[in-house]
Design an enzyme around this catalytic site. Structure first.
Site, short mmCIF file in Angstrom:
data_model
loop_
_atom_site.label_atom_id
_atom_site.label_comp_id
_atom_site.label_asym_id
_atom_site.label_seq_id
_atom_site.Cartn_x
_atom_site.Cartn_y
_atom_site.Cartn_z
N ASP A 132 -1.61 4.40 8.18
CA ASP A 132 -1.93 3.55 7.03
C ASP A 132 -1.90 2.09 7.47
OD1 ASP A 132 -2.63 3.02 4.45
OD2 ASP A 132 -0.59 3.16 3.65
N HIS A 165 -4.27 -8.27 -1.13
CA HIS A 165 -3.01 -7.54 -1.30
C HIS A 165 -1.90 -8.17 -0.47
CE1 HIS A 165 -0.09 -4.31 -1.63
NE2 HIS A 165 -0.14 -4.10 -0.33
N GLU A 206 -0.75 3.24 -4.95
CA GLU A 206 -1.48 2.27 -4.15
C GLU A 206 -2.91 2.76 -4.04
OE1 GLU A 206 0.43 1.34 -0.40
OE2 GLU A 206 1.71 -0.16 -1.36
N GLU A 262 -6.17 3.03 -2.33
CA GLU A 262 -6.65 2.84 -0.97
C GLU A 262 -7.89 3.69 -0.75
OE1 GLU A 262 -3.74 3.22 2.11
OE2 GLU A 262 -2.13 2.32 0.92
N ASP A 270 -1.58 6.14 -2.01
CA ASP A 270 -0.38 6.09 -1.16
C ASP A 270 0.83 5.81 -2.07
OD1 ASP A 270 1.16 6.00 1.18
OD2 ASP A 270 0.97 3.82 1.27
N ARG A 290 9.07 1.64 -4.79
CA ARG A 290 9.34 0.26 -4.37
C ARG A 290 10.82 -0.03 -4.18
NH1 ARG A 290 4.53 -0.75 -2.37
NH2 ARG A 290 2.88 -0.64 -3.92
N GLN A 316 11.81 1.42 -0.93
CA GLN A 316 11.16 0.66 0.14
C GLN A 316 11.90 -0.63 0.47
OE1 GLN A 316 7.01 -0.03 -0.73
NE2 GLN A 316 6.57 -1.03 1.22
N TYR A 339 13.28 -0.62 4.49
CA TYR A 339 12.17 -0.88 5.41
C TYR A 339 12.49 -1.81 6.58
CZ TYR A 339 10.71 -5.64 4.19
OH TYR A 339 10.63 -7.00 4.06
N LYS A 390 7.59 6.32 1.11
CA LYS A 390 6.18 6.70 1.17
C LYS A 390 6.00 8.17 1.53
CE LYS A 390 4.38 2.29 1.45
NZ LYS A 390 3.22 1.77 0.70
N THR A 441 1.23 11.66 -0.38
CA THR A 441 0.03 10.82 -0.33
C THR A 441 -1.11 11.71 -0.81
OG1 THR A 441 0.91 9.71 1.63
CG2 THR A 441 -1.44 9.40 1.16
N THR A 488 -3.49 -0.90 0.51
CA THR A 488 -3.85 -1.19 -0.87
C THR A 488 -5.04 -2.14 -0.95
OG1 THR A 488 -1.53 -0.97 -1.41
CG2 THR A 488 -2.92 -2.02 -3.06
N GLU A 505 1.84 -5.44 -7.74
CA GLU A 505 1.08 -6.67 -7.95
C GLU A 505 0.73 -6.88 -9.42
OE1 GLU A 505 -1.46 -5.33 -4.38
OE2 GLU A 505 -2.23 -7.33 -4.89
#
Lengths: 431, 431
Positions: free
Chosen positions: B129, B136, B202, B204, B236, B240, B243, B247, B256, B260, B361, B375
């Protein structure tokens, strides 16, 4: 425990071990399952065809040993693995004639190891790499953030990991090409595209997954061990200059995905059981889904070493002798493999037979305890001396990196992993 | 371009499109390749058995359409794909009787779409990814680092990407379970283990790889497009709260890897060719290995939208109407797919047939241009309104996320991707 197959006292492949691998020969180029015993490989496809696995589980799953990978056998689970181990230990035991006295089958099934070409033991669908040695994470943290912020805030609470690239996992012996990549030579200037000049090894171990879990389910930390088929040595080759530039914010990518080497022989939990030892205590205590009761936090006492053998590109001859640059051990691993697996699946991610889960660099305390050159040279600031008089900050073309690991019983017998080796080839010509 | 198979003017699956997928039916539960045409699926296994692929390449590779995935067909490469497309466009063209007038074969091979269950189009060995929408990356950067440091220093120099988890890629329609995970509720306090309360989509797109490259070799930016079999929509799913905590420093993991989703129909470059458009100019110019001559920097004009349909858990009834929350487009993608592939392989990493490479994204400018709720709600600080009167900061249990994408020709005919949908199931009971 003795076998009628001769086993050198220093061999990694005593009758206690019986690791599984995939091999082929010039006479029979089809890759097939085998077991290492001393300096021989026992052909499981031949044994299985001859009906020598007569237990209830394997006789109904005879095709598991007629595959080019171990994935089918891995998927069968512990009862079938134990049945196979018992059959093999019996067939190979001193005094047991069923195979020994069958000259035709013995000739066919017992292959000298130097005649066997080894392949990847499994089709590896997923490769996950963790970062679970406290000594390694601390060293790297001090180097880049100073002593007071060595461990990131999350490190003591979860086994930090990331998804690696499964397609470029290769078996020991496969040469590794120095990668090109983007490198920031000077802060504030544009990056350059060039062959990595900071190629490193990472000494790791990994497990190959047996039965997996369904998507949306999870493995408990108490049951995860039953999903481990066996263990291998792992060299997570790393290009440090590429890594530094690319890894923010999504983690390592091209700095790692050009190659990961694993040892060909998969050593089983049953073989390693006598070498269990207490894993380090955890403070703060982890969240319940990661908590292993005291006494069940186990690692294995695997003695690990890394040697560098300079080759054509290193100034020495191709037969230059090797220098051990790292001595480490699996026993100090902070987050255990079952903890990694419980965390990996905690949100419902599915593991599958043949998946590779690696520990991250295994560093220990001590003068030679650094599991990679980044630490041994303290970010390239001091050199490692080799026995041919040359020195290394990072790997040179022609260097062969050799990882070895074994457990030693009180009687001196070894349960070992053999070697994981790879020679560094020069980067390809200008792209 | 008309077909004797009826095609609604608004259908995504006109004769110009002919996307490939894997389907099964109650009458024949074996998954097999098919092509979408209007509201039907054309069974390629049946056509191939009947000898209707008579071109030189496919007649010798007839088994490619007798598989449960498209990987074999993907591996054949462009000449075989073009041959298949020509054969199919001819067989389906108005006035062509070979299939239309063969009642027995037509009955067997032309399956109403509502009778077809769709499967993953490929066995996806590797999922990568990227993070290639400038809008984004800028939005996320402003949110977390402020306007002056929105883009990380490497972002304009390389397509930032990471390895995702291939085992949990699922086909559209598969429900997605809200994951448990570690969340830092308050800085300086210990984390909690709980179901994610910031579940996001997300938007994509991704490509599925045709012929790959050998380990140690690379794909040039000029040749990479020939290695793209086709495109799909990608959701995806992202947690959050998980994450943010996990991360650093190795990238997203459990936030994640729980799922997916991809759309089932793979739209080919040949179908998309009429909708090519100029990709955004790049400043600074990228390094030579990523440079596409002006005029060869192409994206596709794919109109994208995301809708949320509240379900049982959302307060509305299960038939609550959907609300479009995002309208975006592939055309503004900063780093193109060939650039991603050239970068992915620059160090020698091997791609394989069936690998999934996703864009990251896809956000655009404009009131509804946000490709994810992070967002759209500006990190949860403002709500998105739904038509049933409810509002969302993040997804609720029972919400169905529906992504759609299509290109529209001047005559109104569409080349579309259909839908990529998934309903959020509640997290499992306490673990």
């Amino acid at each position: 425990m003795a076998s009628w197959v001769p086993v050198d006292p220093c061999s990694h492949f005593s009758l206690r071990n019986l690791p599984y691998g995939i091999f082929s020969t010039a006479a029979n180029p089809t890759p097939r399952p085998g077991v290492a015993i001393g300096a021989h490989v026992l052909d499981l496809a031949a044994l299985s065809s001859a009906g020598l696995f007569s237990g209830p589980l394997l006789s109904s799953q005879a095709q598991s040993f007629q595959q080019t990978t171990l994935n089918s056998f891995m998927a069968l689970g512990r009862p079938a693995w134990m049945e196979a181990r018992q059959s093999l230990q019996r067939l190979l035991a001193a005094g047991e004639g069923a195979l020994r006295d069958n000259a035709e089958l013995r000739e066919r099934a017992l292959v000298p190891m130097h005649d066997a070409a080894m392949h990847l033991p499994a089709a590896i669908g997923g490769y996950t790499d963790f970062y679970c040695s406290r000594e390694h994470a601390t060293n790297v943290g001090i180097m880049f953030r100073g002593k007071d912020n060595a461990l990131q805030p999350n490190w003591l609470h979860l086994p930090v990991g990331y998804h690696g690239r499964a397609s470029s996992v290769v078996v020991s012996g496969t040469p590794v090409r120095r990668p090109w990549g983007q490198v920031l030579r000077q802060a504030g200037h544009p990056p350059a595209f060039q062959p990595s000049s900071q190629l490193d090894f990472e000494l790791e171990m990994g497990c190959l997954v047996g039965p997996g879990n369904e998507l949306g389910s999870c493995l408990s930390v108490g049951s995860a061990a039953d999903h481990i088929f066996g263990y291998v040595l792992v060299n997570d080759w790393s290009a440090r200059d590429i890594q530094k530039w690319e890894y923010v914010p999504l983690g390592p990518f091209n700095s790692k995905n050009f190659a990961t080497s694993i040892s060909p022989w998969v050593v089983t939990p049953d073989a390693l059981a006598p070498f269990e030892c207490e894993a380090p205590p955890q403070d703060p205590p982890p969240l319940p889904y990661l908590q292993q009761p005291q006494g069940q936090r186990r690692n294995y006492d695997v003695r690990l070493e890394v040697a560098i053998q300079p080759g054509g590109g290193g100034g020495g001859g191709s037969d230059a002798s090797e220098t051990v640059v790292t001595r480490s051990n699996l026993r100090t691993l902070y987050w255990t493999l079952p903890q990694m697996m419980a965390h990996h699946t905690a949100g419902g991610c599915n593991l599958q037979p043949g998946d590779l889960i690696a520990t991250g660099t295994l560093s220990c305390e001590g003068a030679q305890g650094a599991g990679c050159l980044l630490e041994a040279t303290w970010n390239g600031s001091r050199a490692v001396q080799l026995s041919d008089g040359s020195e290394r900050h990072y790997l040179l073309d022609g260097d062969t990196v050799i990882m070895r690991g074994y457990c030693q019983a009180e009687d001196g017998q070894r349960v070992g992993f053999g070697e994981c080796r790879g020679m560094v080839l020069p980067a390809p010509a200008l792209r």
